[in-house]
Design a protein around this motif. Structure first.
Motif, PDB file in Angstrom:
ATOM      1  N   ILE A 148      29.824   5.337  17.110  1.00 49.22           N
ATOM      2  CA  ILE A 148      29.371   4.420  16.067  1.00 49.22           C
ATOM      3  C   ILE A 148      30.609   3.878  15.367  1.00 49.22           C
ATOM      4  N   PRO A 170      35.358  12.797  15.609  1.00 53.08           N
ATOM      5  CA  PRO A 170      34.018  12.192  15.715  1.00 53.08           C
ATOM      6  C   PRO A 170      34.047  10.751  15.204  1.00 53.08           C
ATOM      7  N   ILE A 209      32.113   8.692  13.705  1.00 58.89           N
ATOM      8  CA  ILE A 209      31.675   8.288  12.361  1.00 58.89           C
ATOM      9  C   ILE A 209      32.745   8.632  11.329  1.00 58.89           C
ATOM     10  N   ILE A 254      24.380  -2.232  12.261  1.00 54.64           N
ATOM     11  CA  ILE A 254      23.775  -1.123  12.997  1.00 54.64           C
ATOM     12  C   ILE A 254      22.263  -1.269  12.996  1.00 54.64           C
ATOM     13  N   ALA A 255      21.720  -1.685  11.836  1.00 52.39           N
ATOM     14  CA  ALA A 255      20.273  -1.891  11.761  1.00 52.39           C
ATOM     15  C   ALA A 255      19.830  -2.951  12.767  1.00 52.39           C
ATOM     16  N   VAL A 270      19.908  -1.537  16.293  1.00 51.78           N
ATOM     17  CA  VAL A 270      18.821  -0.586  16.496  1.00 51.78           C
ATOM     18  C   VAL A 270      17.486  -1.315  16.614  1.00 51.78           C
ATOM     19  N   LEU A 327      21.007   4.885  19.393  1.00 56.47           N
ATOM     20  CA  LEU A 327      22.198   5.465  18.770  1.00 56.47           C
ATOM     21  C   LEU A 327      22.709   6.662  19.552  1.00 56.47           C
ATOM     22  N   SER A 328      21.871   7.215  20.452  1.00 54.82           N
ATOM     23  CA  SER A 328      22.372   8.361  21.207  1.00 54.82           C
ATOM     24  C   SER A 328      23.037   7.918  22.504  1.00 54.82           C
ATOM     25  N   VAL A 381      10.834   0.453  14.019  1.00 59.26           N
ATOM     26  CA  VAL A 381      11.466   1.561  14.732  1.00 59.26           C
ATOM     27  C   VAL A 381      10.480   2.710  14.928  1.00 59.26           C
ATOM     28  N   SER A 408       8.882   3.889  18.491  1.00 58.14           N
ATOM     29  CA  SER A 408       9.044   5.265  18.967  1.00 58.14           C
ATOM     30  C   SER A 408       7.697   5.893  19.296  1.00 58.14           C
ATOM     31  N   GLN A 443      16.187   8.859  15.254  1.00 54.18           N
ATOM     32  CA  GLN A 443      17.334   9.552  14.689  1.00 54.18           C
ATOM     33  C   GLN A 443      17.427   9.402  13.175  1.00 54.18           C
ATOM     34  N   LEU A 488      18.835   4.750   7.272  1.00 56.58           N
ATOM     35  CA  LEU A 488      19.377   3.393   7.141  1.00 56.58           C
ATOM     36  C   LEU A 488      18.273   2.453   6.669  1.00 56.58           C
TER      37      LEU A 488
END
Lengths: 346, 336
Positions: free
Chosen positions: A65, A118, A120, A247-248, A251, A257-258, A303, A307, B114, B120
Motif C-alpha cells: 500500500i 512493511p 504502510i 485507495i477508496a 477498492v 488490498l490483499s 464494498v 463482498s 478488510q 476508510l
C-alpha cells in the motif's frame, strides 16, 4: 437475469452500471446534470484521482500500500510550479516533477523490498518526510503566478476531448496494456498473489516491488502536473488526504488490498465514480457538507454488498454442485419443492 | 536483565537523549512545568493510540479514529448547546464513540472486508456525519461551538497536585489497558487472534467478539480523545482530530507493535507517543513548524522499524553472546 448476474461478477461492468444508474437518477432529478458541459467538467476534474488510482493499483496488486502519494503529489506540484514561475520551460518543469515523483516512489520501493519495512510504515514515514520537505522548499508560501500558457493547456482540446482527459486516458490505457499484455505485467499479479511462490519460480520479486512503487510515485507527479494545469496555483495543502480517497477509489473499483486481484480499469472507474458522487450533490441541491457522509456511506454499502454477493455466489455454487452430486447419486427426479425454491432464489 | 534489551527501554533511552539534546539547544525547554503542560498538546494522540494498540495487535487497523474524535466533539457541543448538562453531553459523546466503534466492528465481521477498507469508508462517513451535524445545527461548520462551562474546560487545562489533568487521564488509561492487555485472559486472547486467528478459533476463543471488542475500545479511545480536545480548545468542532490518524498509527508502530498483529505493548505505545510529542514540541521551540517537524518524525519511524528489523536485533544478540561467552558458558542454553 443470468446475464445481469454474470455482469455483476465482473467488477468493471458492475461499477460502470452503477455510474450510469447514478448519473441517470441525478439527471432525472435535475436535467442540468446530464445536459451542458457539467459531465465533461466532472470527467476533467476526476483525472487527477484517476491517474493516482491507476498508479496505486500497481502497488495494491503487489499486496502493498502507498499512503505517501498525497505528499508526493504536493512536492511534485511545488517543484513544477516553482520552476514555471522562475521561467523554466514547461516541458522541463514537467520532466523535473516526474523525476522527483519517480525517485520518491523508488525510494519507497527500496525500503519495502530491500529493507523489509512493511509498506504502510515505509510510506507513512515518507508521507511525513516529503510533506515536511515541501514546506521547507516552498518556505510555507503558496505558489501563484503560474504562467498563463501552462494554465491554458488544461482547456486545449483535441477531437473535442481536453488535454487532461487525454493524459488520463493515455496513462490508463498504457498501464493497462503493460499490466495485462506483457509478461512483466503478469509478474505483478504473481508477486501479490503469492510472494514466496513467485520467488521460488525465479521472478525478480524485489525489482517488481520497486517498479510498482515507482509507478505509484510517477502517477502522483503526473497528477501533480494536472493539478497545476487545472488549478493554476499550488497551495501548501496540495494533495493532503488524497491518499485515502485514492485507495477508496481503487477498492471501489475492485482492486483487492490483499493483492493479486483487480484491474486498472476498475480502479479508474472507481475514481470517476467517487468524483461523480462528490459533484452530484450540488445538482441535488444538497448542501456540500453532506459530501463525505454520502460517499462514505456508498463506499461501505458497495464494498459490503459486493463482498456479501460474492459469498452468496460461492455458497450458491457449492449448493448447486452438491445438488447435482446428490441427483446423480440417487438418480431421483428433482422434487417440485426444490425446483420452486430454486426459482425463488434466482 | 532481560528487560534491559526490550524495545521499550530503547525508547526510554531515545526519550532521555531527546530531552537532553533539546535542553542543550534551547535552555527554556528544560523547565519542568513547561514540559508537563506541553504534554496537553498531544495527549489526545496518546489516549487514542492506547486502544489502537489492541486493534493492531489483534490484526486489524482503524483509520477512522480521527473522524470519531471530530464526531464525538461535535455531538458533545451540539447536545450541550441544546441545553443538555455538560457532563451528560460528555456521556452522550462517549457512547457515540462506542457506537461508532461497534459499527466498524460489525461491518468488518458481517462483510468480511478488510478492516482498512471498512474503516476508510467509515472515516468518510463519520467525518461527514460530524459536518452534517454541525452544519444542520446552527453552529457554522468551522467556527465551532464554544463557551463551555469552566468545570469542563478545566478537564483539559487544569491540574491536580501539579500534574495536568490530561496526564492523570493518561496514567489512569495506561494502567487500565496495561492490566487488560497484559494481565487478563482477554488480553492474551487478543494476542492469539493477531498471531493466528484460526488457531484461536479452534482453541475455543470467541474470535468474533474479541475483534469486535477491540474496535469498540478504539471507538472509546476516539471519543475520549475528542472530548479532551474539545475541552482543551474549549470549542467543539467537526474537524477536531482530523489529522490524528497518522500520528496515532505512528505512535503505535514506533512503540513496537507489529502492523501485521500479534506483537506489541501498551507501555511501548505510550512512551513512543510521548517521544513523538516532545519531538514536535522541541522542534517547534527551535523554530520549525509542526509540519516541518514531520520530516524528523517520518525519518524516525522508518529508521526505527528498519533498526528493529535488522541491526538492533543483531547488536543485541552480539551483546548477549559476548557477555555469556565471557562469563558463564553454561548460560548459553537459555539463549534464543
Amino acid at each position: 437475469m443470468k446475464l445481469l448476474l454474470r455482469l455483476m461478477q465482473i467488477r468493471e461492468a458492475s461499477i460502470f452500471l452503477f455510474i450510469l444508474l447514478f448519473v441517470g437518477c441525478i439527471g432525472l432529478v435535475n436535467p442540468a446534470f446530464t445536459s451542458g458541459g457539467s459531465l465533461g467538467l466532472i470527467l476533467k476534474s476526476s483525472m487527477i484521482l484517476l491517474v493516482l488510482a491507476v498508479g496505486q493499483s500497481f502497488v495494491l496488486i503487489t499486496a502493498n500500500i502507498d499512503v505517501s502519494v498525497g505528499s508526493t503529489m504536493g512536492l511534485s506540484a511545488a517543484v513544477c510550479g516553482m520552476m514555471l514561475t522562475h521561467g523554466v520551460s514547461g516541458s522541463l518543469s514537467v520532466a523535473a516533477a516526474l523525476l522527483i515523483g519517480s525517485c520518491i516512489g523508488a525510494a519507497n520501493g527500496l525500503g519495502v523490498s530491500f529493507f523489509r519495512i512493511p509498506s504502510i510504515i515505509m510510506t507513512l514515514g515518507t508521507l511525513g518526510i516529503v510533506r515536511g520537505y515541501m514546506l521547507f522548499y516552498t518556505e510555507g508560501k503558496w505558489i501563484e503566478d503560474i504562467p498563463f500558457y501552462f494554465k491554458k493547456l488544461s482547456s486545449a482540446a483535441f477531437l473535442g476531448i481536453q488535454l487532461p482527459v487525454w493524459i488520463g486516458i493515455i496513462a490508463a490505457v498504457m498501464a493497462y496494456l503493460f499490466l495485462t499484455r506483457s509478461s512483466v505485467g503478469r509478474y505483478f499479479y504473481a508477486v501479490g498473489d503469492n510472494e514466496a511462490g513467485a520467488r521460488l519460480i525465479g521472478l525478480p520479486v524485489k525489482s517488481i516491488t520497486v517498479l510498482a512503487f515507482t509507478f505509484s510515485g510517477l502517477s502522483a507527479s503526473i497528477a501533480a502536473c494536472l493539478f497545476v494545469m487545472n488549478i493554476g496555483f499550488v497551495p501548501n495543502q496540495t494533495g493532503t488526504g488524497i491518499e485515502l480517497q485514492v485507495i477508496a477509489a481503487a477498492v471501489l473499483g475492485g482492486v483487492s488490498l490483499s493483492g493479486g486481484q483487480g484491474s486498472l480499469f476498475g480502479a479508474a472507474l472507481g475514481a470517476i465514480f467517487l468524483e461523480v458522487i462528490n459533484n452530484s450533490l450540488v445538482f441535488l441541491k444538497v448542501p456540500a457538507y453532506w459530501n463525505n457522509a454520502i460517499s462514505g456511506f456508498l463506499l461501505l454499502l458497495i464494498v459490503t454488498g459486493d463482498s456479501r454477493f460474492q459469498l452468496w455466489l460461492q455458497s450458491n455454487g457449492k449448493k448447486k454442485q452438491q445438488e447435482q452430486e446428490n441427483m446423480s447419486r440417487s438418480k431421483l427426479p428433482k422434487s417440485g419443492e426444490g425446483g420452486y425454491e430454486d426459482k425463488v432464489v434466482l | 536483565m532481560k528487560s534491559f534489551y526490550r524495545w521499550e527501554f530503547f525508547l526510554l533511552l531515545i526519550f532521555i537523549v531527546e530531552i537532553g539534546i533539546f535542553g542543550w539547544l534551547s535552555p527554556g525547554f528544560l523547565n519542568v512545568n513547561n514540559l508537563l503542560f506541553s504534554m496537553n498538546d498531544f495527549m489526545f494522540i496518546s489516549i487514542a493510540a492506547i486502544p489502537m494498540t489492541l486493534v493492531i495487535i489483534s490484526g486489524g487497523i482503524d483509520v477512522s479514529i480521527g473522524s470519531i474524535m471530530g464526531l464525538c466533539s461535535i455531538i458533545l457541543g451540539v447536545s450541550w448547546s441544546h441545553g443538555v448538562n455538560v457532563w451528560l453531553a460528555v456521556l452522550i459523546a462517549i457512547s457515540s464513540g462506542l457506537a461508532a466503534g461497534l459499527l466498524n466492528g460489525l461491518i468488518i465481521l458481517y462483510s468480511r472486508v478488510q478492516p482498512l477498507v471498512v474503516t476508510l469508508g467509515s472515516m468518510f462517513l463519520f467525518s461527514g456525519l460530524a459536518l452534517v451535524i454541525s452544519g444542520g445545527s446552527k453552529a457554522s461548520g468551522y467556527e465551532g461551538i464554544s463557551g463551555f462551562p469552566d468545570t469542563f474546560v478545566q478537564l483539559g487545562n487544569g491540574s491536580f497536585i501539579g500534574i495536568p489533568n490530561p496526564l492523570w487521564f493518561l496514567i489512569g488509561m495506561t494502567a487500565v489497558f496495561c492490566t487488560l492487555l497484559h494481565f487478563t485472559k482477554y488480553g492474551r486472547s487478543v494476542y492469539l487472534v493477531g498471531i493466528n486467528s484460526k488457531a484461536a478459533f479452534y482453541s475455543g476463543l470467541r474470535i468474533k467478539w474479541i475483534s469486535l471488542s477491540t474496535y469498540i475500545l478504539s471507538g472509546l479511545g476516539g471519543g475520549l480523545g475528542g472530548i479532551l480536545l474539545t475541552s482543551y480548545f474549549s470549542s467543539a468542532r467537526a474537524d477536531l482530530g482530523s489529522e490524528a490518524v497518522l500520528p496515532v498509527i505512528t505512535a503505535v508502530v514506533l512503540g513496537g507493535t507489529s502492523i501485521i498483529g500479534g506483537k506489541g505493548s501498551i507501555a511501548g505505545t505510550v512512551i513512543a507517543s510521548i517521544v513523538i510529542g516532545f519531538m514536535q514540541y522541541g522542534l517547534q521551540m527551535i523554530g520549525l513548524t509542526s509540519e516541518q517537524a514531520s520530516i524528523v518524525i517520518g525519518a524516525m519511524l522508518i529508521i526505527s522499524v528498519m533498526a528493529r528489523q535488522s541491526s538492533y536485533q543483531k547488536v543485541i544478540q552480539w551483546f548477549r553472546q559476548s557477555k555469556t561467552d565471557s562469563s558463564d558458558p553454561t548460560y548459553k542454553g537459555e539463549m534464543r
